[in-house]
Design a protein around this motif. Structure first.
Motif, mmCIF file in Angstrom:
data_model
loop_
_atom_site.group_PDB
_atom_site.id
_atom_site.type_symbol
_atom_site.label_atom_id
_atom_site.label_comp_id
_atom_site.label_asym_id
_atom_site.label_seq_id
_atom_site.Cartn_x
_atom_site.Cartn_y
_atom_site.Cartn_z
ATOM 1 N N VAL A 47 57.801 36.557 42.030
ATOM 2 C CA VAL A 47 56.631 36.440 42.896
ATOM 3 C C VAL A 47 55.498 35.758 42.133
ATOM 4 O O VAL A 47 55.167 36.144 40.998
ATOM 5 N N LEU A 48 54.926 34.743 42.766
ATOM 6 C CA LEU A 48 53.719 34.083 42.269
ATOM 7 C C LEU A 48 52.520 34.679 42.988
ATOM 8 O O LEU A 48 52.497 34.749 44.223
ATOM 9 N N LEU A 49 51.516 35.091 42.237
ATOM 10 C CA LEU A 49 50.247 35.561 42.787
ATOM 11 C C LEU A 49 49.179 34.530 42.431
ATOM 12 O O LEU A 49 48.906 34.281 41.257
ATOM 13 N N PHE A 50 48.595 33.936 43.452
ATOM 14 C CA PHE A 50 47.611 32.866 43.307
ATOM 15 C C PHE A 50 46.296 33.339 43.924
ATOM 16 O O PHE A 50 46.230 33.607 45.124
ATOM 17 N N VAL A 51 45.272 33.473 43.087
ATOM 18 C CA VAL A 51 43.937 33.848 43.556
ATOM 19 C C VAL A 51 43.061 32.604 43.481
ATOM 20 O O VAL A 51 42.845 32.044 42.402
ATOM 21 N N ASN A 52 42.573 32.187 44.640
ATOM 22 C CA ASN A 52 41.884 30.905 44.783
ATOM 23 C C ASN A 52 40.420 31.110 45.170
ATOM 24 O O ASN A 52 40.110 31.854 46.109
ATOM 25 N N GLY A 53 39.530 30.433 44.456
ATOM 26 C CA GLY A 53 38.117 30.466 44.796
ATOM 27 C C GLY A 53 37.782 29.460 45.873
ATOM 28 O O GLY A 53 38.354 28.371 45.929
ATOM 29 N N MET A 54 36.834 29.801 46.727
ATOM 30 C CA MET A 54 36.485 28.957 47.864
ATOM 31 C C MET A 54 35.376 27.949 47.559
ATOM 32 O O MET A 54 34.941 27.225 48.448
ATOM 33 N N GLY A 55 34.916 27.891 46.314
ATOM 34 C CA GLY A 55 33.957 26.863 45.919
ATOM 35 C C GLY A 55 32.744 27.381 45.183
ATOM 36 O O GLY A 55 32.151 26.653 44.384
ATOM 37 N N ALA A 56 32.329 28.609 45.436
ATOM 38 C CA ALA A 56 31.121 29.138 44.799
ATOM 39 C C ALA A 56 31.346 30.551 44.272
ATOM 40 O O ALA A 56 30.411 31.348 44.217
ATOM 41 N N THR A 57 32.578 30.841 43.887
ATOM 42 C CA THR A 57 32.906 32.178 43.391
ATOM 43 C C THR A 57 33.117 32.116 41.883
ATOM 44 O O THR A 57 33.947 31.333 41.413
#
Length: 340
Positions: A263-273
């Motif tokens: 399992v790959l867990l990808f936490v992505n910021g939306m631009g200003a995090t």
């Protein structure tokens, strides 16, 4: 509005100029029409021709897609105006330029304009004897239909599909094989996001949607489309728990659970995090996986699929069988993502 731009109407072209100056060793940036190519074309580098993997869509989600052009990932990217699909002739020009004689795979996020314009461009290219296939990414579990789509939206999982398809192309797979692996990746990925604050569109000079200071939007789209519900602000652990519950429930509603395979867990910021908040969210998402017996064996944390300067985060889970895992682990070298 406070933005580091010269003029709202030239923001995409100005971005491309900076990209070209900063990454000329990797990228060949074209204007009129706008598209970005790998600089190591076979005729220039001596490498063997590959299936060309291309993607694109409205700008405002950087570094997706232009920042993911390079060896092991995309061969070309087509940036439209902010939050607006590039027109078919622009996509056609990029496709024709990217083609290395082995066919082209288009990776398309499921938005009505993108789907229509990429389909039209593919038809135009095939009239010039370029073989084109496409894979649709629709990984957002938040809603089935939205302002921009029929069916689920394509969001951060697009990066995963681009990486896996690019790896298959780099090792010399033919168009059918690259397409098949990309389709498996697209079927294995689930995502959902949350917004704490809207982004500001430079062309409009205002926020893309209204959100009170004490509210968050669960299931927000990357263009600011409505999500599942608007709720009061709450601690990060509860927010991430809500996202994980929705993602994991969607896996369990299908034929397999998220625990099947790596399992790959990808936490992505939306631009200003901030990075600190992204990693804090990763820890909560990791704990949620562990509590359900899911072993996270691969990870990615960072702002890769953004929504201008939106404050928020998205979570992506991917089930990786042996073939998908090998492709994810394969090397790549792009402005935004490098894997050795």
């Amino acid at each position: 509005m406070k933005k580091l731009v010269t003029a709202p109407e030239t923001v995409v072209e100005d971005y491309l100029r900076g990209l070209a100056l900063a990454h000329g060793d990797l990228l060949d940036v074209h204007t009129n029409p706008n598209f970005v190519l790998r600089a190591d074309r076979p005729a220039l580098s001596g490498r063997e021709p590959q299936v060309a993997v291309i993607s694109g869509g409205g700008s405002g989600h950087e570094p997706l897609h232009c920042g993911l052009v390079g060896p092991g990932m995309l061969h070309a990217a087509v940036p439209g105006p902010v939050f607006t699909s590039p027109p078919a002739p622009q996509i056609q020009a990029a496709t024709m330029a990217a083609d290395e004689g082995r066919g082209v795979l288009m990776i398309v996020k499921n938005y009505t304009g993108d789907v229509m314009n990429f389909e039209t461009a593919a038809e135009l290219c095939e009239l010039d004897d370029v073989e084109v296939a496409s894979v649709l990414v629709a990984d957002d579990v938040a809603v089935e239909d939205s302002t921009f789509t029929a069916g689920r939206r394509g969001v951060a999982g697009t990066l995963v599909v681009e990486k896996i398809a690019g790896a298959a192309a780099a090792r010399g797979d033919d168009l059918a094989a690259v397409t098949a692996l990309a389709e498996r990746a697209a079927a294995s990925v689930r995502s959902m996001g949350v917004a704490l604050r809207a982004g500001v569109n430079p062309n409009l000079g205002q926020a893309t949607f209204d959100l009170a200071e004490d509210e968050i939007e669960l299931g927000i789209g990357i263009h600011g489309e409505p999500g599942r519900e608007r709720v009061p602000m709450r601690p990060a652990k509860e927010i991430i728990g809500s996202l994980m519950d929705a993602i994991l429930a969607d896996f369990e509603a299908g034929e397999a659970t998220a625990a099947d395979g790596d399992v790959l867990l990808f936490v992505n910021g939306m631009g200003a995090t901030p990075d600190s908040e992204l990693h804090l969210c990763f820890a909560h998402a990791y704990d949620a996986c562990t509590a359900r017996g899911i072993a996270v064996t691969r990870s990615l944390v960072g702002s890769y699929v953004t929504s201008l300067d939106m404050a928020g985060v998205s979570i992506t889970l991917v089930r990786l069988d042996a073939d998908l895992l090998a492709a994810w682990d394969a090397p790549c070298h792009t402005p935004a993502l490098v894997r050795c």
